[in-house]
Design an enzyme around this catalytic site. Structure first.
Site, mmCIF file in Angstrom:
data_model
loop_
_atom_site.group_PDB
_atom_site.id
_atom_site.type_symbol
_atom_site.label_atom_id
_atom_site.label_comp_id
_atom_site.label_asym_id
_atom_site.label_seq_id
_atom_site.Cartn_x
_atom_site.Cartn_y
_atom_site.Cartn_z
ATOM 1 C CD GLU A 66 -2.741 1.287 2.520
ATOM 2 O OE1 GLU A 66 -2.359 0.774 3.588
ATOM 3 O OE2 GLU A 66 -3.832 1.872 2.390
ATOM 4 C CE LYS A 139 -7.428 1.651 3.249
ATOM 5 N NZ LYS A 139 -6.171 2.135 3.857
ATOM 6 C CB CYS A 179 -4.563 -1.334 4.208
ATOM 7 S SG CYS A 179 -3.714 -1.440 5.796
HETATM 8 N N1 LIG Z 1 -3.502 1.688 6.204
HETATM 9 C C1 LIG Z 1 -4.501 1.104 6.867
HETATM 10 O O1 LIG Z 1 -5.599 0.972 6.342
HETATM 11 C C2 LIG Z 1 -4.160 0.642 8.255
HETATM 12 C C3 LIG Z 1 -5.106 -0.295 8.924
HETATM 13 O O2 LIG Z 1 -6.102 -0.740 8.384
HETATM 14 C C4 LIG Z 1 -4.834 -0.685 10.286
HETATM 15 O O3 LIG Z 1 -5.697 -1.303 10.902
HETATM 16 O O4 LIG Z 1 -3.731 -0.398 10.790
#
Ligand SMILES: NC(=O)CC(=O)C(=O)O
Length: 258
Positions: A66, A139, A179
């Protein structure tokens, strides 16, 4: 995403079968965990080198982290964003497309900040072995967190959320999440319903959420749905405002993570 299906209509036949493995042929997957800097060209060079090394080791499917062309920080997203419809102004997409085509592989291009008609998205682009853009996943579940004294981050201040699940057929049937999307079992269950063999989640958990949840949610999604789960993170970096957890992982339907 609220009403994916009506649970009252589920029967035993809808339960994942732990004795039936996903029906895909064996291939090598590369999780290219990268060390990210504030120098975009350097990030592109590192990604390109990592792709080449992975191909030399036999990878057919490649996943990037990401936010890998810029640091995971609201101070950088808008500045490093590219308009994906204008390839002349999108060095990151041009590099990914060229790499996929030149090596003949599928690249799940992590995620990148994308400009589209004045809005900013956290977007994963998927390139096929012919170098063409096969799909784009924005996302869906933006990451907003506030744990006083520990971590505060609000993606929704900067990004607009996507609203579509994304499935691509390449070396297998692949579902994409980014993520925080992994924390929502409904999306993974929807992918299972649609015959997905492996869900790829480029991700950048931080040291707080990573310690608690990173491995747990991957194993949960894999076991719930009897499929493979692959995550790819930027490598740990404690110098910026957001300390990424790292630990890119592949989990099988019944195995421990590797
Ligand atoms: N970058 C993200 O979305 C981080 C995430 O989901 C987390 O729980 O840490």
């Amino acid at each position: 995403m609220a009403a994916l299906w009506n649970t009252r209509n589920l029967t035993m036949a809808d339960a994942p079968n732990p004795f039936q493995l996903p029906n895909i042929t064996k291939f090598k997957i590369a999780l290219c965990q990268l060390s990210i800097t504030s120098d975009k060209n350097q990030n592109l060079d590192r990604a390109s080198r990592s792709i080449r090394l992975s191909v030399e080791q036999g990878a057919k499917l490649l996943v990037l982290p990401e936010m890998w062309n810029c640091p995971y920080s609201s101070d950088y997203f808008a500045k490093y964003a590219e308009d994906f419809d204008n390839r002349d102004a999108s060095p990151t997409l041009s590099m990914l497309s060229e790499a996929a085509c030149c090596h003949g592989i599928t690249i799940i291009g992590g995620s990148l900040p994308e400009w589209d008609h004045g809005r900013l998205y956290n977007t994963c682009c998927i390139f096929g072995p012919d170098g063409r853009l096969k799909a784009k996943h924005r996302k869906i579940h933006l990451f907003d967190i506030d744990i006083p004294g520990e971590i505060s981050f609000k993606e929704s201040d900067t990004f607009t959320a996507g609203d579509q699940p994304t499935i691509v057929d390449t070396v297998g049937r692949i579902g994409i999440g980014i993520c925080h999307d992994i924390r929502f079992p409904e999306l993974a269950a929807l992918y299972r319903k649609r015959g997905v063999d492996i869900i790829c989640y480029p991700g950048a958990f931080n040291v707080s959420t990573g310690e608690l949840l990173w491995e747990l949610v991957q194993r949960a999604r894999a076991v719930d749905n009897q499929l493979f789960v692959a995550t790819c993170s930027p490598s740990r970096n404690s110098t910026g405002s957001y300390t990424t957890w790292g630990h890119s992982t592949l989990v099988g339907p019944k195995e421990s993570p590797t």
